[in-house]
Design a protein around this motif. Structure first.
Motif, PDB file in Angstrom:
ATOM      1  N   LEU A   2      -0.290   9.552 -19.672  1.00 25.47           N
ATOM      2  CA  LEU A   2       0.428  10.125 -18.433  1.00 25.47           C
ATOM      3  C   LEU A   2       1.984   9.675 -18.614  1.00 25.47           C
ATOM      4  CD1 LEU A   2       0.885  11.111 -15.495  1.00 25.47           C
ATOM      5  CD2 LEU A   2      -0.112   9.037 -14.740  1.00 25.47           C
ATOM      6  N   PHE A   5       3.829  12.222 -20.677  1.00 22.57           N
ATOM      7  CA  PHE A   5       3.963  13.485 -19.835  1.00 22.57           C
ATOM      8  C   PHE A   5       5.041  13.164 -19.047  1.00 22.57           C
ATOM      9  CE2 PHE A   5       3.183  15.404 -15.887  1.00 22.57           C
ATOM     10  CZ  PHE A   5       3.482  17.079 -16.131  1.00 22.57           C
ATOM     11  N   LEU A   6       5.213  12.245 -18.407  1.00 21.16           N
ATOM     12  CA  LEU A   6       6.344  11.829 -17.367  1.00 21.16           C
ATOM     13  C   LEU A   6       7.558  11.801 -18.069  1.00 21.16           C
ATOM     14  CD1 LEU A   6       4.542   9.344 -14.924  1.00 21.16           C
ATOM     15  CD2 LEU A   6       5.087  11.822 -14.674  1.00 21.16           C
ATOM     16  N   GLU A   8       8.426  13.356 -20.967  1.00 21.85           N
ATOM     17  CA  GLU A   8       8.830  14.630 -21.476  1.00 21.85           C
ATOM     18  C   GLU A   8       9.397  15.364 -20.065  1.00 21.85           C
ATOM     19  OE1 GLU A   8       5.606  16.404 -23.386  1.00 21.85           O
ATOM     20  OE2 GLU A   8       5.599  15.044 -24.882  1.00 21.85           O
ATOM     21  N   LEU A   9       8.534  15.215 -19.136  1.00 24.03           N
ATOM     22  CA  LEU A   9       8.907  16.083 -17.774  1.00 24.03           C
ATOM     23  C   LEU A   9      10.438  15.576 -17.473  1.00 24.03           C
ATOM     24  CD1 LEU A   9       7.920  18.056 -15.673  1.00 24.03           C
ATOM     25  CD2 LEU A   9       6.977  15.851 -14.445  1.00 24.03           C
ATOM     26  N   GLU A  16      13.463  24.613 -14.861  1.00 27.31           N
ATOM     27  CA  GLU A  16      12.457  25.209 -15.835  1.00 27.31           C
ATOM     28  C   GLU A  16      10.897  24.459 -15.733  1.00 27.31           C
ATOM     29  OE1 GLU A  16      14.008  25.043 -19.629  1.00 27.31           O
ATOM     30  OE2 GLU A  16      15.864  25.626 -19.041  1.00 27.31           O
ATOM     31  N   VAL A  17      10.775  23.666 -14.690  1.00 29.99           N
ATOM     32  CA  VAL A  17       9.476  22.870 -14.486  1.00 29.99           C
ATOM     33  C   VAL A  17       8.553  23.903 -13.614  1.00 29.99           C
ATOM     34  CG1 VAL A  17       8.342  20.867 -13.735  1.00 29.99           C
ATOM     35  CG2 VAL A  17      10.382  20.680 -15.150  1.00 29.99           C
ATOM     36  N   ASP A  18       7.222  24.301 -13.993  1.00 29.04           N
ATOM     37  CA  ASP A  18       6.530  24.809 -13.183  1.00 29.04           C
ATOM     38  C   ASP A  18       5.010  24.192 -13.670  1.00 29.04           C
ATOM     39  OD1 ASP A  18       4.590  26.441 -11.688  1.00 29.04           O
ATOM     40  OD2 ASP A  18       5.023  28.272 -13.203  1.00 29.04           O
ATOM     41  N   SER A  19       4.619  23.205 -12.399  1.00 25.18           N
ATOM     42  CA  SER A  19       3.539  22.603 -12.477  1.00 25.18           C
ATOM     43  C   SER A  19       2.371  22.826 -11.782  1.00 25.18           C
ATOM     44  CB  SER A  19       3.923  21.136 -12.641  1.00 25.18           C
ATOM     45  OG  SER A  19       2.611  20.157 -12.692  1.00 25.18           O
ATOM     46  N   THR A  20       1.187  22.620 -12.130  1.00 25.43           N
ATOM     47  CA  THR A  20      -0.111  22.805 -11.194  1.00 25.43           C
ATOM     48  C   THR A  20      -1.044  21.825 -11.553  1.00 25.43           C
ATOM     49  OG1 THR A  20       0.108  25.444 -11.727  1.00 25.43           O
ATOM     50  CG2 THR A  20      -1.891  24.432 -10.730  1.00 25.43           C
ATOM     51  N   ARG A  21      -1.580  21.514 -10.281  1.00 23.68           N
ATOM     52  CA  ARG A  21      -2.753  20.716 -10.278  1.00 23.68           C
ATOM     53  C   ARG A  21      -3.925  21.091  -9.690  1.00 23.68           C
ATOM     54  NH1 ARG A  21      -1.350  14.514  -8.280  1.00 23.68           N
ATOM     55  NH2 ARG A  21      -2.319  15.182  -6.474  1.00 23.68           N
TER      56      ARG A  21
END
Length: 54
Positions: A2, A5-6, A8-9, A16-21
């Motif tokens: 995690l 990931f954070l 890199e985010l 440009e960020v498109d995230s789904t949970r």
């Protein structure tokens, strides 16, 4: 994982960020069906050639 990931985010422009949970509660038989199908889909996208215009 995690934290990586954070980190890199944080480097990506917000536009440009498109995230789904997604959270699922599935019976074991349905989960056993979903995992390989989801893995195959992710592998398909990961195998696509990089687009230098992106």
């Amino acid at each position: 994982m995690l934290d990586a990931f954070l980190e890199e985010l944080a480097l990506a422009p917000v536009a440009e960020v498109d995230s789904t949970r997604l959270g699922l509660r599935l019976p074991p038989t349905e989960m056993a069906d979903l995992r390989p199908r989801l893995h195959a889909l992710l592998e398909e996208y990961a195998a696509r050639p990089n687009d230098p215009t992106i």
